[in-house]
Design an enzyme around this catalytic site. Structure first.
Site, short mmCIF file in Angstrom:
data_model
loop_
_atom_site.label_atom_id
_atom_site.label_comp_id
_atom_site.label_asym_id
_atom_site.label_seq_id
_atom_site.Cartn_x
_atom_site.Cartn_y
_atom_site.Cartn_z
N HIS A 160 0.78 -1.33 0.27
CA HIS A 160 0.07 -0.05 0.06
C HIS A 160 0.93 1.21 0.14
O HIS A 160 0.50 2.26 0.34
CB HIS A 160 -1.04 0.11 1.26
N SER A 282 13.96 23.06 -15.58
CA SER A 282 13.04 24.06 -15.93
C SER A 282 13.46 25.29 -16.44
O SER A 282 14.40 25.92 -15.94
CB SER A 282 12.38 24.18 -14.58
N LYS A 288 15.62 22.86 -10.79
CA LYS A 288 14.84 21.49 -11.18
C LYS A 288 15.73 20.46 -11.79
O LYS A 288 16.67 20.89 -12.63
CB LYS A 288 13.65 22.10 -12.10
N GLU A 295 8.36 9.86 -16.27
CA GLU A 295 6.87 10.34 -16.39
C GLU A 295 6.56 10.05 -18.00
O GLU A 295 5.11 9.47 -18.26
CB GLU A 295 6.91 11.85 -16.24
#
Ligand code: ARG
Length: 457
Positions: A160, A282, A288, A295
């Site tokens: 979980h 970024s 960043k 992704e």
């Protein structure tokens, strides 16, 4: 009405453009397969015991030489397929006729674009599946290396997503590798389904000539012909759907790996990190360091699942035989193959570059992670499991800090999650790919009379 002349009829430009769709663009990827299919077909026709012969030995040689030339032009990206050609099949026939005259007009003897495109797609898929299996094996290798190297590096095991039990980086990495080994079982099965020759089925009902389908099967390196000519036509679409389903399974494995990596590279976890050059920045936030590859892999998994769904949705409910609907599968088929390959490739490239941070991994070990260890300590001393469980549950706060590394040591399933069996499975697939590719290239080299895939004279 405004009309446009094509090899197979005069059609209104609106209808031509709608029915042709994206074929002139997509079929560029099928050019090589189409030339190979035509070479095999003409070679077979030239050997049929008919008088006069359909093609003399010299005519066969001239057609094959021209096909090789077309393949070379295609490799330079200089072969054009126009809307009036409709597709690669008629474009190649147009060029053969322009260069060889009447001889070019004879190549379509005893075949249909239906068996032609079905053959092209199977040859195309076979070449792509070799690359996909190679990429999958490279990723399995990278994950297994990581697992062996960190077999004893403690990592909190989660259920979980909540801390559960002591585990290791090795177990985690090897689990992703084993998932891909299962996917390779499915991809190999799809490869086998694909490895059958539809050429010679013509429009799905054969032709009134004694075609030698075993000969084209051998020339093209297929395992066997699809004997039932009607099934050879109907199998188009189902074959692509089977391949895409296998790839969708592989993408499910990749999306899980990608999701784990997105989480575990977060600074809050910091278990793993990618070198700067493998992440992106970024335009506004100078600090960043984003894990975009993970992704995108996660997103592309959805895309390949979509391709598989589109293919099966198009096949579902189709009647027996060729239907133009099948053309609509081509784009998602090519997309699914290329997307899956690219995802396997980028993960195989970046996984060896991953940095593992044992200190951050160790920080995840709160005392509660050892609760089950404590229960089993009591069981070892003679207490019943449930009594020990109840005792530890009531005194969770008393759980003392334990040594994660020592805990890992006590679990044989962490130290060796089946490394030998995994490498044996990987080796079997790798040898399969080497053998099949060699057999395939040898068949095509014999057919063309020049080394394939080099095509050097
Ligand atoms: N581009 C077509 C396809 O992909 C080729 C076959 C056309 N056959 C036909 N009977 N119209 O299906």
């Amino acid at each position: 009405m405004n009309k446009k002349k094509t090899i197979v009829g005069t059609i209104s430009p609106e209808v031509l453009s709608f029915t042709v769709g994206r074929d002139p663009f997509l079929d560029r990827a099928l050019l090589e397969a189409d030339c190979l299919g035509t070479a095999a077909h003409v070679t077979m026709l030239s050997k049929l015991p008919l008088r006069p012969r359909l093609f003399s030995a010299d005519e066969r040689r001239r057609v094959v030489a021209e096909l090789i030339r077309i393949m070379r032009v295609g490799r330079r990206g200089a072969f054009d397929i126009g809307e009036a050609d409709q597709d690669v099949h008629l474009a190649v026939e147009r060029v053969l006729t322009a260069r060889l005259g009447d001889l070019g007009k004879r190549v379509h003897t005893a075949r249909s674009r239906n068996d032609q495109v079905a053959t092209d797609l199977r040859l195309f898929a076979k070449m792509r599946l070799f690359d996909i299996m190679d990429e999958a094996l490279a990723l399995i290798d990278a994950l297994t290396d990581l697992a062996v190297k960190h077999a004893r590096t403690p990592m909190v095991g989660r259920t979980h997503l909540q801390p559960a039990m002591p585990s290791s980086v090795g177990l985690w990495a090897a689990s992703h590798a084993e998932s891909l080994l299962d996917d390779l079982t499915l991809i190999r099965a799809a490869y086998d389904v694909n490895d059958r020759n539809p050429l010679g089925s013509a429009a799905g009902y054969g032709v009134p000539l004694p075609l030698d389908r075993d000969a084209t099967t051998a020339s093209l390196g297929f395992r066997e012909p699809i004997r039932n000519v009607l099934y050879a036509a109907s199998a188009r679409g189902k074959c692509e759907s089977a391949i895409l389903s296998a790839l969708a399974q592989a993408m499910l494995s990749l999306s899980r790996l990608a999701e784990d990596m997105t989480l575990f590279t977060m600074p809050e976890f910091g278990y793993f990190s990618l070198p700067r050059a493998c992440s992106t920045g970024s335009s506004i936030m100078p600090q960043k360091n984003n894990p975009d590859i993970y992704e995108l892999v996660r997103a592309k998994a959805g895309r390949v699942l979509g391709c598989a769904t589109a293919a099966s949705a198009i096949v579902k409910g189709l009647p027996c035989g060729y239907n133009r609907d099948l053309q609509e599968i081509k784009e998602v088929f090519m997309d699914g193959l290329e997307t899956a390959r690219a995802c396997l490739n980028i993960l195989a490239f970046t996984t060896p570059k991953l940095k593992v941070h044992p200190e951050a991994l160790a920080r995840g070990f709160t005392p509660e992670v050892f609760a089950t260890d404590r229960v089993l300590d009591r069981v070892r001393k003679g207490e019943s499991f449930r009594t020990a469980y109840d005792h530890v549950k009531a005194t969770l706060g008393d759980t003392a800090e334990m040594d994660p590394a020592a805990s890992v040591q006590t679990r044989p399933c962490l130290i060796d999650p089946g490394f030998d069996a995994m490498s044996e499975r990987a080796r079997t697939v790798s040898q399969f790919v080497i053998g099949e590719r060699r057999r395939f290239h040898a068949a095509l080299t014999k057919l063309l009379g020049v080394p394939y895939p080099k095509l050097a004279s």
